[in-house]
Write a protein that holds these residues in place. Sequence first.
Motif, PDB file in Angstrom:
ATOM      1  N   GLY A 125      92.849  93.414  10.594  1.00 39.62           N
ATOM      2  CA  GLY A 125      93.247  94.658  11.233  1.00 39.62           C
ATOM      3  C   GLY A 125      92.908  95.907  10.436  1.00 39.62           C
ATOM      4  N   GLU A 126      92.301  95.751   9.260  1.00 38.06           N
ATOM      5  CA  GLU A 126      91.934  96.902   8.450  1.00 38.06           C
ATOM      6  C   GLU A 126      90.635  97.531   8.958  1.00 38.06           C
ATOM      7  OE1 GLU A 126      92.267  96.689   4.187  1.00 38.06           O
ATOM      8  OE2 GLU A 126      93.385  94.823   4.385  1.00 38.06           O
ATOM      9  N   THR A 127      90.553  98.845   8.859  1.00 40.28           N
ATOM     10  CA  THR A 127      89.359  99.568   9.282  1.00 40.28           C
ATOM     11  C   THR A 127      88.267  99.430   8.243  1.00 40.28           C
ATOM     12  OG1 THR A 127      90.691 101.172  10.479  1.00 40.28           O
ATOM     13  CG2 THR A 127      88.456 101.849   9.904  1.00 40.28           C
ATOM     14  N   ARG A 128      87.048  99.255   8.697  1.00 38.54           N
ATOM     15  CA  ARG A 128      85.870  99.197   7.827  1.00 38.54           C
ATOM     16  C   ARG A 128      84.867 100.236   8.309  1.00 38.54           C
ATOM     17  NH1 ARG A 128      88.510  96.753   4.154  1.00 38.54           N
ATOM     18  NH2 ARG A 128      88.618  94.506   4.222  1.00 38.54           N
ATOM     19  N   LEU A 129      84.064 100.745   7.386  1.00 39.11           N
ATOM     20  CA  LEU A 129      83.033 101.731   7.696  1.00 39.11           C
ATOM     21  C   LEU A 129      81.696 101.014   7.821  1.00 39.11           C
ATOM     22  CD1 LEU A 129      84.073 104.361   5.008  1.00 39.11           C
ATOM     23  CD2 LEU A 129      84.770 104.270   7.414  1.00 39.11           C
ATOM     24  N   VAL A 130      80.986 101.222   8.927  1.00 37.22           N
ATOM     25  CA  VAL A 130      79.670 100.632   9.144  1.00 37.22           C
ATOM     26  C   VAL A 130      78.637 101.678   8.728  1.00 37.22           C
ATOM     27  CG1 VAL A 130      78.080  99.630  10.818  1.00 37.22           C
ATOM     28  CG2 VAL A 130      80.547  99.229  11.041  1.00 37.22           C
ATOM     29  N   LEU A 131      77.801 101.329   7.748  1.00 37.10           N
ATOM     30  CA  LEU A 131      76.890 102.279   7.116  1.00 37.10           C
ATOM     31  C   LEU A 131      75.463 101.770   7.146  1.00 37.10           C
ATOM     32  CD1 LEU A 131      79.207 102.678   4.042  1.00 37.10           C
ATOM     33  CD2 LEU A 131      78.915 104.392   5.821  1.00 37.10           C
ATOM     34  N   GLY A 132      74.507 102.686   7.240  1.00 37.43           N
ATOM     35  CA  GLY A 132      73.104 102.294   7.208  1.00 37.43           C
ATOM     36  C   GLY A 132      72.213 103.471   6.880  1.00 37.43           C
ATOM     37  N   GLY A 133      71.041 103.174   6.345  1.00 33.05           N
ATOM     38  CA  GLY A 133      70.065 104.202   6.024  1.00 33.05           C
ATOM     39  C   GLY A 133      69.276 104.613   7.253  1.00 33.05           C
ATOM     40  N   ASP A 134      68.872 105.880   7.316  1.00 33.69           N
ATOM     41  CA  ASP A 134      68.088 106.386   8.442  1.00 33.69           C
ATOM     42  C   ASP A 134      66.717 105.721   8.512  1.00 33.69           C
ATOM     43  OD1 ASP A 134      70.190 108.112   8.786  1.00 33.69           O
ATOM     44  OD2 ASP A 134      69.053 109.939   8.377  1.00 33.69           O
ATOM     45  N   ASN A 135      66.182 105.346   7.365  1.00 35.51           N
ATOM     46  CA  ASN A 135      64.823 104.821   7.281  1.00 35.51           C
ATOM     47  C   ASN A 135      64.826 103.418   6.699  1.00 35.51           C
ATOM     48  OD1 ASN A 135      61.980 105.075   7.462  1.00 35.51           O
ATOM     49  ND2 ASN A 135      61.876 105.524   5.287  1.00 35.51           N
ATOM     50  N   SER A 136      65.908 102.689   6.915  1.00 33.39           N
ATOM     51  CA  SER A 136      66.074 101.394   6.266  1.00 33.39           C
ATOM     52  C   SER A 136      65.915 100.240   7.246  1.00 33.39           C
ATOM     53  CB  SER A 136      67.468 101.307   5.634  1.00 33.39           C
ATOM     54  OG  SER A 136      67.654 100.065   5.030  1.00 33.39           O
ATOM     55  N   GLU A 137      65.269  99.200   6.787  1.00 32.36           N
ATOM     56  CA  GLU A 137      65.172  97.985   7.582  1.00 32.36           C
ATOM     57  C   GLU A 137      66.192  96.950   7.126  1.00 32.36           C
ATOM     58  OE1 GLU A 137      61.186  96.543   7.923  1.00 32.36           O
ATOM     59  OE2 GLU A 137      60.395  98.547   8.293  1.00 32.36           O
ATOM     60  N   GLU A 138      66.993  97.321   6.121  1.00 33.09           N
ATOM     61  CA  GLU A 138      68.029  96.421   5.626  1.00 33.09           C
ATOM     62  C   GLU A 138      69.141  96.318   6.663  1.00 33.09           C
ATOM     63  OE1 GLU A 138      69.490  97.611   1.821  1.00 33.09           O
ATOM     64  OE2 GLU A 138      67.492  97.969   1.042  1.00 33.09           O
ATOM     65  N   PRO A 139      69.901  95.216   6.627  1.00 37.70           N
ATOM     66  CA  PRO A 139      71.036  95.098   7.537  1.00 37.70           C
ATOM     67  C   PRO A 139      72.062  96.200   7.269  1.00 37.70           C
ATOM     68  CG  PRO A 139      70.576  93.018   6.419  1.00 37.70           C
ATOM     69  CD  PRO A 139      69.717  94.056   5.779  1.00 37.70           C
TER      70      PRO A 139
END
Length: 138
Positions: free
Chosen positions: A72-86
């Motif tokens: 039930g804890e909130t997590r932040l979903v993050l990613g690079g603008d130019n990234s092919e990483e997950p």
Amino acid sequence: MRLIVEEALRRGNSVWWRPRGFCMVPAIRDGERVLVAPVSSRALRIGDIVQYASPDGLRVHRLLGRRRDPSGETRLVLGGDNSEEPLEVARPADLLGRVVAVEREGRVTRLDSWWKRRVGLVRAWTRRVRRPGRVVGP
């Protein structure tokens, strides 16, 4: 250096920092200085660029969403603008600050405006749709 940056932000001070890499191009280019200001996770808006602590060191990515883990804890979903990483998932406690400006060729440009958040978010999601990746993290 990591400890100095973390401590300064946790004490409420803004910090100029120089991230390395190409995952945030064109918003932030390799080696440009960015101004990171302290912020709470609740004050973040989707599209903000944030600095956070990961097992690999300090990272700068765009906030693409929030989700709840099984506890039930909130997590932040993050990613690079130019990234092919997950996409990465971070705990709010890992958040250090919001990137509010970048210094490019001697000029400082704000990155925390409504327009900059929207343009970056569209760019990041468009790239993800073309090359979907899985979400990694806790």
